[in-house]
Scaffold this motif. Structure first.
Motif, mmCIF file in Angstrom:
data_model
loop_
_atom_site.group_PDB
_atom_site.id
_atom_site.type_symbol
_atom_site.label_atom_id
_atom_site.label_comp_id
_atom_site.label_asym_id
_atom_site.label_seq_id
_atom_site.Cartn_x
_atom_site.Cartn_y
_atom_site.Cartn_z
ATOM 1 N N LEU A 17 33.803 -7.240 36.974
ATOM 2 C CA LEU A 17 34.261 -8.050 37.982
ATOM 3 C C LEU A 17 33.616 -9.370 37.892
ATOM 4 O O LEU A 17 34.382 -10.505 38.070
ATOM 5 N N VAL A 18 32.503 -9.344 37.999
ATOM 6 C CA VAL A 18 31.466 -10.534 37.860
ATOM 7 C C VAL A 18 31.833 -11.288 36.579
ATOM 8 O O VAL A 18 32.197 -12.528 36.695
ATOM 9 N N ALA A 19 32.104 -10.744 35.350
ATOM 10 C CA ALA A 19 32.696 -11.239 34.300
ATOM 11 C C ALA A 19 33.838 -11.905 34.332
ATOM 12 O O ALA A 19 34.118 -13.146 33.874
ATOM 13 N N LYS A 20 34.941 -11.365 35.168
ATOM 14 C CA LYS A 20 36.163 -11.832 35.320
ATOM 15 C C LYS A 20 36.036 -13.097 36.029
ATOM 16 O O LYS A 20 36.709 -14.225 35.909
ATOM 17 N N GLU A 21 35.223 -13.147 36.926
ATOM 18 C CA GLU A 21 34.945 -14.313 37.782
ATOM 19 C C GLU A 21 34.320 -15.339 36.860
ATOM 20 O O GLU A 21 34.891 -16.621 37.094
ATOM 21 N N VAL A 22 33.435 -15.293 36.093
ATOM 22 C CA VAL A 22 32.588 -16.073 35.317
ATOM 23 C C VAL A 22 33.905 -16.839 34.300
ATOM 24 O O VAL A 22 33.765 -18.078 34.226
#
Length: 380
Positions: A17-22
């Protein structure tokens, strides 16, 4: 503008999820256990802190190297370009951790890294003695994993879950970052109804409203790196202006938070007003068995009591059965329940469409996902 290797740290299970946001911010990244690594400039530091809903912190990786002896740790730390980051009067505590490494004494590692940075800066600033640490704040971390030392500077200050809207909270509050993740793991769209039947201090409904109106979660708080002289104030001003421009304050929302405890409902209302969302979210005292609605194609996200304490178990199990009976009537709604109770599906009376392992603090939990009927095209 400089180029920095940035690390967005993430709770276990939330890395993707964090990677998707980045990536949504426009940065290519790599995903590792507990972190997402990417390259960015000063603007990336500001935007990451303002926008990342599910990350814990944003750090700058200053160096990474193998260290089997204290000597090696000292020399390799001293060889890093600390003067690029730290001014002469920087306040820089050093924290540390060590996992499966020869250098297992964390306090010794911290002291050695501190000494190495001091020696490097004394030479650069041409000082024979050290000086008062009364300037900007830089928290340095030395993390050893299998003899590899990673040395970082924290750009966030307080963890990113500290959004700044919590006036008060209950006994076991859900971290804002996890609450945002729970909303983002659903199929909810801002023009559909949203409900949290165990709202406690209101964290899940508030995070849903921030997502629904595309409000940057860090918009109302400050970050450690705002005090650093090598990130111009204008960069932060521009990042905040961008956040303001991208917010969709006109998006109508239908968000309801309910709780059995009237005191928690009052706290939730206060927190929502503190977040500037008081008029957008409805809160109501209600038992889960009484929940019913004529609305269709909504989403329920709930973090009910888990029954971790022995005395609470029968009561919680009974409540899960009542929840299953009440929600069974909502056949167009998608329902997402987070609990550590391994018998949840039997008690609820229905197998989940999908389960996802997540950690609520140190408690291993599952997100039980029940997907409702697909809405007709006219409704989407």
């Amino acid at each position: 503008m400089g180029k920095y290797q940035l690390i967005a740290t993430a709770a276990m299970g939330l890395e993707s999820l964090v990677a998707k946001e980045v990536r949504a911010l426009g940065y290519e990244c790599e995903v590792e256990n507990g972190k997402v690594i990417y390259t960015g400039d000063e603007t990336a530091i500001a935007r990451s802190n303002l926008w990342l809903r599910t990350a814990d912190r944003v750090k700058i990786r200053v160096g990474e190297f193998k260290a089997l002896t204290f000597d090696e740790l000292f020399e390799k730390t001293k060889a890093l370009p600390w003067e690029k980051f730290l001014p002469e009067n920087a306040e820089f505590p050093v924290i540390g951790k060590s996992v499966k490494s020869t250098l297992f004494s964390v306090s010794d590692c911290q002291a050695i890294v501190k000494k190495a940075v001091v020696e490097r800066l004394k030479k650069h600033y041409n000082r024979s003695t050290w000086f008062e640490e009364n300037g900007a704040f830089f928290r340095i971390e030395v993390a050893l994993l299998k003899d590899i030392a990673t040395i970082t500077i924290d750009t966030s200050g307080q963890g990113l879950h500290k959004r700044g809207y919590r006036v008060d909270q209950g006994e076991a509050p859900l971290k804002e970052t996890l609450a945002a993740a729970l909303v983002m793991l659903t199929n909810w769209k801002a023009d559909h109804p949203f409900m949290d039947p165990f709202c406690g201090s209101g964290t899940i409904p508030i995070e849903a409203a921030l997502i629904g109106q595309n409000i940057a979660p860090g918009f109302n708080r400050e970050f450690a790196s705002e005090g650093w002289d090598w990130i111009p104030e204008k960069i932060w001003d521009n990042a905040r202006t961008e956040a303001e421009d991208l917010a969709n304050y006109d998006q109508p929302l239908d968000i309801l938070g309910t709780d059995i405890d009237h005191r928690m409902v009052k706290i939730a209302q206060e927190n929502a007003f503190e977040a500037g969302l008081g008029d957008l979210i409805k809160f109501k005292q209600m038992q889960v068995r009484d929940i019913s609605t004529p609305k269709e194609y909504g989403v329920i996200v709930g973090n009910p009591p888990y029954g971790e304490r022995i005395g609470d178990k029968p009561e919680v199990e009974h409540m899960y059965k009542e929840m299953g009976q009440a929600f069974n009537k909502l056949d167009t709604w998608s329902i997402y329940i987070l609990t550590s109770n391994e018998e949840f599906e039997q008690l609820y009376g229905k197998r989940a469409t999908k389960k996802r392992k997540l950690f609520n603090g140190f408690i291993r939990t599952d997100l039980y996902q029940y997907w409702g009927k697909r809405p007709p095209r006219s409704f989407e």
